[in-house]
Design an enzyme around this catalytic site. Structure first.
Site, mmCIF file in Angstrom:
data_model
loop_
_atom_site.group_PDB
_atom_site.id
_atom_site.type_symbol
_atom_site.label_atom_id
_atom_site.label_comp_id
_atom_site.label_asym_id
_atom_site.label_seq_id
_atom_site.Cartn_x
_atom_site.Cartn_y
_atom_site.Cartn_z
ATOM 1 N N ASP A 86 20.810 4.133 -3.142
ATOM 2 C CA ASP A 86 19.589 3.443 -2.731
ATOM 3 C C ASP A 86 18.750 3.229 -3.991
ATOM 4 O O ASP A 86 19.300 2.999 -5.063
ATOM 5 C CB ASP A 86 18.848 4.246 -1.664
ATOM 6 C CG ASP A 86 18.003 3.365 -0.744
ATOM 7 O OD1 ASP A 86 17.383 2.406 -1.249
ATOM 8 O OD2 ASP A 86 17.947 3.627 0.468
ATOM 9 N N HIS A 90 19.742 0.042 -5.097
ATOM 10 C CA HIS A 90 19.098 -1.141 -4.509
ATOM 11 C C HIS A 90 18.002 -1.648 -5.436
ATOM 12 O O HIS A 90 17.931 -2.842 -5.728
ATOM 13 C CB HIS A 90 18.508 -0.802 -3.138
ATOM 14 C CG HIS A 90 19.558 -0.556 -2.095
ATOM 15 N ND1 HIS A 90 19.246 -0.268 -0.784
ATOM 16 C CD2 HIS A 90 20.909 -0.549 -2.165
ATOM 17 C CE1 HIS A 90 20.366 -0.091 -0.097
ATOM 18 N NE2 HIS A 90 21.371 -0.256 -0.907
#
Length: 520
Positions: free
Chosen positions: A291, A325
């Site tokens: 993430d 991300h």
């Protein structure tokens, strides 16, 4: 010039002063008291371990024909105790929780708890103040996969007088959570050091599966609640059940020359998420997670209104961020505000976004994000280098309501967030795909000012369409140039775009715009 970042009782961390992101312009050799310890070093930040307490050292760095010597001394310590002396097996089979926790509890102030080479299988551990944990080369602290034996920590506890004490939180809300593998609560002056590893073992348990059905929120590898003066130096932190390192309402946190890693497909495994913290230094670290690499937060609306503690004074420098991300994210839980964030001399590789700001209506009037500097950054294969999104479609219950997605000019009230000044300077971005920059402000609360200076962005020849920002009704883009909507002041100076499809600059709902040396 060499900067001493940290010197403890048995380790030290150093930073080479240059302008090259993360890597040194040339390899170097390091000698300690005349003995070569690093040959062909290539990172701007490096560490030295296995030092003796209360000892003076000469550190010599030679790069080409240039040599520089730094004199430093390690700190004194009371004692060093080995966890094996307390019964830890270190074989990865027998559980070592009791032995390790006993060693932590009994070590005198300003002592050191030492983990020699081995694998130490354990349930959650609790920190105390004024001590050092050292993980030697080859030492692994391995989290148990037995979720049923992880204690559940209450979000808050209220005493008989009605006084509330907070203990746990996740994603901007005080709520029950499983105790983290290493948990510190109201402690100070702790160092977690060494070339060893803290491994949450998330891939071998059920932490990454159906976690929304758990009775409490997932643990982190390291959770620091209202702590002060904490140093993590040199350690690898891996495979957390959720976020890897979560400083929470804490002060003076340093993460130096660490490596945070988890598979790209692991859910919500942010590397470090400092939440409502003051004075956070993240220097010389590498990140590769599932993430965001770094996500600076300050809580959701209710918690922010309760405590009014913003995130302040964060320095991120000489870091390598890959495959997440977002490389550096602000939000989306930012209701108490974020200010004074400096991101310099960093290298981003193959993240979805470089700078990623996530906000939305409902974060609140104290959600003021300003004085963010991005300087001397190199991005390689980052899909969209710059994203500022005030329409973030997060998992809040009202995520699909008209209040969140309406493009109308709504009344400004206590739940309206605000974004201030953002500076982007001296950036080189190659092989982007989706957009060079996507900035989307609110009509009732435009972003104050965005400055671009000395920036080049080139797009990959085989670029594929994608969503630049997570928002309702988002459209796929490909090779989009600079897109800005609802920004009061826009300054563009010496910006070069290569490979844009369509207009290089799309700007709407602004008050002033200046362009100087803008090329495509």
């Amino acid at each position: 010039m060499i900067n001493i970042l940290y010197s403890g009782s048995s380790s030290a961390c150093f930073e080479l002063q240059n302008t090259s992101p993360f890597y040194s312009p040339e390899t170097y050799t390091v000698r300690l008291n005349g003995e070569e310890i690093i040959r062909e070093g290539h990172e701007n930040v490096f560490s030295v371990f296995d030092l003796k307490p209360n000892t003076a050292y000469d550190l010599e760095v030679q790069a080409g024909v240039e040599t520089e010597t730094v004199h430093f001394s390690t700190k004194a310590e009371i004692c060093c105790i080995n966890v094996r002396d307390f019964g830890a097996a270190g074989d990865g089979v027998h559980e070592d929780t009791s032995a390790i926790q006993t060693a932590i509890n009994l070590v005198p102030d300003y002592g050191r708890v030492y983990f020699p080479k081995g694998t130490y299988l354990t349930l959650p551990l609790s920190l105390r103040s004024h001590f050092t944990m050292e993980f030697a080369e080859g030492a692994v602290l391995l989290g148990s996969t037995d979720r049923e034996r992880y204690p559940v920590i209450p979000g808050t506890v209220t005493d008989e007088a009605g006084n509330e004490t907070p203990f746990a939180g996740f994603e901007g809300i005080e709520q029950n959570a499983y105790q983290s593998l290493i948990q510190g609560s109201y402690v100070s002056d702790v160092q977690i050091i060494g070339p060893g590893k803290i491994d949450g073992n998330g891939q071998n348990g059920d932490w990454w599966k159906n976690f929304n059905e758990f009775p409490a929120k997932r643990p982190r590898d390291i959770f620091l609640n209202r702590c002060e003066n904490i140093v993590l130096h040199g350690v690898t932190v891996a495979n957390s059940p959720s976020w890897h390192i979560h400083p929470y309402f804490s002060k003076n946190i340093s993460l130096l020359n660490c490596f945070i890693t988890a598979p790209k497909v692991s859910p919500n495994t942010d590397a470090i998420d400092p939440e409502s913290c003051d004075n956070v230094d993240i220097i010389g670290c590498r990140f590769s997670v599932g993430d965001d690499c770094i996500a600076v937060k300050s809580g959701k609306f209710d918690m922010a209104m309760k405590y009014h503690v913003p995130a302040d004074h964060h320095v991120i420098r000489n870091c390598l961020m890959a495959y997440g991300h977002g490389a550096l994210t602000l939000g989306s839980e930012l209701s108490a505000g974020i200010r004074n964030v400096s991101v310099t001399q960093c290298l981003f590789r193959e993240t979805d976004r470089g700078l990623r700001i996530k906000s939305r209506r409902g974060r609140g009037k104290e959600s003021v994000i300003t004085d963010v500097l991005f300087d001397n950054i190199r991005m390689e294969k980052v899909l969209t280098p710059i994203v500022i999104n005030m329409w973030y479609n997060c998992v809040d219950p009202d995520r699909f309501t008209e209040y969140v997605w309406s493009r109308e000019h709504l009344p400004v009230d206590d739940r309206t967030p605000h974004l201030g000044l953002f500076e982007f300077k001296n950036m080189e971005c190659t092989d982007a795909e989706v957009a060079a920059c996507y900035i989307d402000g609110l009509p009732e609360s435009p972003i104050d000012r965005v400055e671009f200076e000395n920036i080049s962005v080139s797009f990959a020849k085989d670029a594929k369409p994608g969503i630049p920002a997570m928002e309702n009704f988002a459209k796929e883009r490909c090779r989009l140039g600079l897109y800005l909507d609802n920004v009061r002041e826009i300054s563009i100076k010496n910006v070069t775009l290569n490979g844009v499809d369509g207009e290089p600059l799309i700007a709407d709902h602004y008050e002033t715009i200046s362009t100087e040396g803008f090329e495509q």
